[in-house]
Design a protein around this motif. Structure first.
Motif, PDB file in Angstrom:
ATOM      1  N   ARG A  41       0.814  -1.116  -0.041  1.00 25.00           N
ATOM      2  CA  ARG A  41      -0.027  -0.084   0.052  1.00 25.00           C
ATOM      3  C   ARG A  41       0.875   1.197  -0.021  1.00 25.00           C
ATOM      4  NH1 ARG A  41      -1.545  -4.069   2.091  1.00 25.00           N
ATOM      5  NH2 ARG A  41      -0.035  -3.942   3.821  1.00 25.00           N
ATOM      6  N   LEU A  42       0.426   2.367  -0.769  1.00 29.38           N
ATOM      7  CA  LEU A  42       1.254   3.493  -0.774  1.00 29.38           C
ATOM      8  C   LEU A  42       0.320   4.509  -0.667  1.00 29.38           C
ATOM      9  CD1 LEU A  42       4.260   4.460  -3.328  1.00 29.38           C
ATOM     10  CD2 LEU A  42       2.415   6.200  -2.672  1.00 29.38           C
ATOM     11  N   ALA A  43       0.572   5.552   0.247  1.00 31.15           N
ATOM     12  CA  ALA A  43      -0.086   6.700   0.598  1.00 31.15           C
ATOM     13  C   ALA A  43       0.375   7.901   0.797  1.00 31.15           C
ATOM     14  CB  ALA A  43      -1.180   6.360   1.834  1.00 31.15           C
ATOM     15  N   VAL A  44      -0.262   9.103  -0.025  1.00 31.18           N
ATOM     16  CA  VAL A  44       0.344  10.176   0.174  1.00 31.18           C
ATOM     17  C   VAL A  44      -0.610  11.045   0.969  1.00 31.18           C
ATOM     18  CG1 VAL A  44       1.463  12.204  -1.009  1.00 31.18           C
ATOM     19  CG2 VAL A  44       1.734  10.043  -2.035  1.00 31.18           C
ATOM     20  N   THR A  45      -0.370  11.893   2.007  1.00 29.42           N
ATOM     21  CA  THR A  45      -1.163  12.298   2.916  1.00 29.42           C
ATOM     22  C   THR A  45      -0.480  13.464   3.431  1.00 29.42           C
ATOM     23  OG1 THR A  45      -0.434  11.069   4.951  1.00 29.42           O
ATOM     24  CG2 THR A  45      -2.260  10.213   3.830  1.00 29.42           C
TER      25      THR A  45
END
Length: 379
Positions: free
Chosen positions: A354-358
């Motif tokens: 999983r890759l997330a930019v927050t």
């Protein structure tokens, strides 16, 4: 069975992902299968014929003739299948060819066996009639229908192995293509990352030569550590996370010399997390993005934080910087590094990452999670 034909050419296997499929059967293994098949047949033929043949020496000769002639005819049958490219034909064509050739060669096999028995036992012919079993030939494996049926079963096994062999070879060809595509993406990342960083580092070293010569040695050491990682092993698709983070530390140390008090760096990596093998250039493009875009939106000093932790279920790698999310100005900007990371994760660890930019509380975070069952620890 003899070696089945393949629908693609063979070549030496290059470095593969550890999750690659098993290699196709080699000729020696296929010869072993062929000999094993007929060895089992010979044992079954001997055991089923033993109650009907009181003379052991004749029994051995009958077994040898039946098994040896079957081996030779099946080798010829395999050669015929390769010549007509049977495994590439439609299923109906495969069935018709296999059925016709198995019946024809099966009857020929039976006749060869009969001639052989008459050759070493000339007294057998005068005491037999057209409707009677030959003396000492009461086994079901000695009857005429058994020989075409056995070759038909052999043909089915041959086609099954041929189809499996072709699929395995095609899969390995696909894996080689994927690996080469990943190497091409890595080269693109290296060409994108190294030049402007290298020029900035040289400018920094040039400035230090006049302002603070003592720090030139430190700058050169950090720069050489970074270049050693990025240039010496250009074909490595996977590396221990600790090597990737160490290269990022060299990169940030050079940038720290350039930015001085305007940059703060924190790196935290668990020992167990550092041993996990991950796609190379997983962290560096994210660190470069933070340095490239962070100063435009972050209050001074820019704070960059790199962390790596490992739990029972997941490896977490996070690169964060103060400021706000800033999209790259054009398609050639450093955002391509993030896109490349996404693609390589999707290729090497599909459904396992999983890759997330927050963005929250004045921080931009890029968080990567990799399932531990998709990883291999490095010594």
């Amino acid at each position: 069975m003899v070696a089945p034909e393949s629908t693609v050419s063979h070549s030496d296997e290059e470095g593969q992902n550890p999750q690659s499929v098993s290699p196709p059967l080699r000729p020696a293994v296929l010869v072993g299968l062929q000999l094993g098949w007929w060895g089992i047949y010979g044992v079954a033929y001997y055991l089923t014929l033993r109650p009907y043949q009181p003379f052991v020496d004749l029994l051995w000769k009958q077994t040898f003739i039946a098994t040896g002639s079957g081996l030779l005819l099946s080798a010829l049958l395999g050669g015929l299948y390769r010549a007509v490219r049977l495994s590439r034909r439609r299923p109906v064509g495969q069935a018709l060819i296999a059925l016709g050739t198995s019946i024809a060669l099966g009857l020929a096999w039976y006749q060869v066996k009969v001639w052989g028995v008459e050759w070493f036992n000339p007294f057998i012919a005068p005491v037999t009639s057209l409707g009677a079993f030959r003396p000492g030939e009461g086994s079901i494996l000695s009857s005429a229908p058994a020989f075409p049926i056995l070759l038909l079963v052999w043909s089915g096994a041959y086609l099954s192995i041929a189809q499996w062999y072709a699929r395995q070879t095609q899969e390995q060809r696909r894996l080689r293509a994927d690996a080469e595509a990943q190497r091409a993406r890595l080269r693109m990342l290296r060409y994108q990352l190294n030049p402007h960083f290298f020029f900035n580092a040289l400018n920094t070293i040039g400035a230090l030569a006049d302002e603070n010569p003592q720090r030139v040695k430190t700058a050169v050491h950090e720069l050489s550590g970074f270049l050693r990682y990025t240039l010496l092993d250009e074909e490595a698709l996977n590396v221990p996370l600790r090597d990737e983070v160490e290269a990022a530390e060299h990169y940030l140390a050079v940038e720290k010399i350039r930015f001085e008090d305007d940059l703060r760096v924190d790196v935290s990596l668990d020992g167990a997390a550092g041993r996990q093998v991950v796609p190379s250039f997983l962290v560096l493009p994210l660190v470069e993005n933070a340095i490239q875009h962070g100063p435009y939106t972050s209050p001074t000093p820019l704070h960059v934080r790199v962390t790596g932790t490992l739990t029972e279920d997941v490896l977490v790698v996070e690169v964060a910087n103060t400021g706000h999310w800033r999209a790259p100005p054009d398609a050639d900007g450093t955002g391509t590094g993030l896109d490349n990371v996404r693609r390589r994760l999707a290729t090497q660890h599909p459904d396992r990452h999983r890759l997330a930019v927050t963005e929250d509380d004045g921080w931009v975070r890029v968080r990567i999670e990799l399932d531990t069952d998709a990883l291999n620890p490095h010594a």
